[in-house]
Design a protein around this motif. Structure first.
Motif, PDB file in Angstrom:
ATOM      1  N   ARG A  64      -7.925  -7.243   8.728  1.00 35.10           N
ATOM      2  CA  ARG A  64      -6.603  -7.590   8.198  1.00 35.10           C
ATOM      3  C   ARG A  64      -6.731  -8.213   6.808  1.00 35.10           C
ATOM      4  O   ARG A  64      -5.961  -7.901   5.898  1.00 35.10           O
ATOM      5  CB  ARG A  64      -5.883  -8.530   9.161  1.00 35.10           C
ATOM      6  N   VAL A  65      -7.723  -9.095   6.645  1.00 32.72           N
ATOM      7  CA  VAL A  65      -7.948  -9.716   5.344  1.00 32.72           C
ATOM      8  C   VAL A  65      -8.365  -8.668   4.317  1.00 32.72           C
ATOM      9  O   VAL A  65      -7.878  -8.653   3.177  1.00 32.72           O
ATOM     10  CB  VAL A  65      -9.039 -10.807   5.454  1.00 32.72           C
ATOM     11  N   ARG A  68      -5.453  -6.374   3.337  1.00 31.32           N
ATOM     12  CA  ARG A  68      -4.451  -7.141   2.600  1.00 31.32           C
ATOM     13  C   ARG A  68      -4.899  -7.334   1.159  1.00 31.32           C
ATOM     14  O   ARG A  68      -4.084  -7.326   0.235  1.00 31.32           O
ATOM     15  CB  ARG A  68      -4.229  -8.489   3.279  1.00 31.32           C
ATOM     16  N   ASN A  69      -6.216  -7.489   0.970  1.00 29.88           N
ATOM     17  CA  ASN A  69      -6.767  -7.654  -0.372  1.00 29.88           C
ATOM     18  C   ASN A  69      -6.966  -6.325  -1.095  1.00 29.88           C
ATOM     19  O   ASN A  69      -7.209  -6.313  -2.304  1.00 29.88           O
ATOM     20  CB  ASN A  69      -8.103  -8.399  -0.308  1.00 29.88           C
ATOM     21  N   PRO A  71      -4.690  -3.283  -0.885  1.00 27.86           N
ATOM     22  CA  PRO A  71      -3.503  -2.562  -0.391  1.00 27.86           C
ATOM     23  C   PRO A  71      -3.387  -1.111  -0.826  1.00 27.86           C
ATOM     24  O   PRO A  71      -2.588  -0.368  -0.251  1.00 27.86           O
ATOM     25  CB  PRO A  71      -2.349  -3.394  -0.955  1.00 27.86           C
ATOM     26  N   ASP A 163       3.425  -3.187  11.181  1.00 31.41           N
ATOM     27  CA  ASP A 163       3.598  -4.191  10.145  1.00 31.41           C
ATOM     28  C   ASP A 163       2.944  -3.676   8.868  1.00 31.41           C
ATOM     29  O   ASP A 163       2.548  -2.506   8.795  1.00 31.41           O
ATOM     30  CB  ASP A 163       3.030  -5.550  10.572  1.00 31.41           C
ATOM     31  N   ALA A 164       2.824  -4.546   7.849  1.00 36.07           N
ATOM     32  CA  ALA A 164       2.316  -4.110   6.548  1.00 36.07           C
ATOM     33  C   ALA A 164       0.904  -3.555   6.619  1.00 36.07           C
ATOM     34  O   ALA A 164       0.561  -2.600   5.915  1.00 36.07           O
ATOM     35  CB  ALA A 164       2.354  -5.283   5.567  1.00 36.07           C
ATOM     36  N   GLU A 165       0.046  -4.137   7.479  1.00 35.30           N
ATOM     37  CA  GLU A 165      -1.335  -3.675   7.593  1.00 35.30           C
ATOM     38  C   GLU A 165      -1.528  -2.656   8.702  1.00 35.30           C
ATOM     39  O   GLU A 165      -2.482  -1.895   8.704  1.00 35.30           O
ATOM     40  CB  GLU A 165      -2.271  -4.866   7.855  1.00 35.30           C
TER      41      GLU A 165
END
Length: 222
Positions: A64-65, A68-69, A71, A163-165
């Protein structure tokens, strides 16, 4: 992918670094893994609130990290070796930073085995075997930094949400779940399927913590 138990020589350089601290009194690591969107993070949050032991640590989900970093990585490339290799190294690093001899338990959101499962699901068997070999020390019973327990969360009890990820569909989630079970079973890696509501899962995990202590091949000593 080669069937059966892994071989020690396959462990990677970062895994070998853990051997330098393996003689310390380390916490019992409990991994929650499985497909995306099965309630791993919520379960860890519930356990953190309800666990009677004051000495627990939490390892966040590396994937997830990472996404997110980064995208701009296309969804179709998320399971490529290039990205999953970095995620696995990140997961190992996060666990290493969290290893504290003063902790009783360390709960991890996903595991270092997620990367080879994802790569294998993309059809890259060679890449999956490389990542699997690097995770040899994490196989329950193989070393003092191995997982004391691995839970694969059942998706059938959790409504699917994006969700976003997390952009994969529900059918993909089910296929991933089946692949996790096949992966652990085919390589002789001990694991448990965790089903039920959030409250039921939390209760099961907390109730089994004493059993984790007694069955671990590497018991902590005072």
């Amino acid at each position: 992918m080669r069937q059966g138990m892994l071989n020690p020589p396959a462990a990677g350089r970062q895994a070998k670094q853990f051997m330098k601290i393996s003689a310390e009194q380390l916490p019992h690591k409990i991994a929650f893994t499985g497909a995306g969107g099965v309630g791993k993070t919520k379960l860890i949050e519930a356990i953190e609130e309800q666990c009677e032991s004051p000495s627990i640590g939490i390892v966040a989900e590396a994937a997830r990290v990472y996404f997110r970093n980064n995208p701009t990585i296309p969804v179709a490339q998320r399971y490529d070796f290039e990205h999953q290799e970095k995620i696995q190294r990140m997961a190992m690093g996060l666990e290493e930073m969290a290893l504290d001899p003063d902790l009783d338990y360390l709960f991890t959101d996903r595991s270092v085995f997620d990367a080879p499962v994802c790569v294998a699901s993309a059809g890259d068997e060679k890449g999956a075997e490389i990542l699997l070999g690097r995770a040899w020390l994490w196989v329950p019973g193989n070393s003092e930094i191995s997982y004391s327990q691995i839970y694969v969360l059942d998706p059938s009890d959790v409504p699917f949400k994006r969700d976003a990820e997390r952009t994969e569909g529900e059918a993909t989630r089910q296929r991933q779940h089946e692949m996790f079970l096949e992966f652990f079973s085919s390589h002789g890696i001990n694991h448990k399927l965790l089903s039920g509501t959030l409250d039921e899962r939390t209760e099961k995990v907390l109730a089994e913590l004493p059993q984790v202590l007694s069955e671990s091949g590497f018991l902590k000593t005072e």
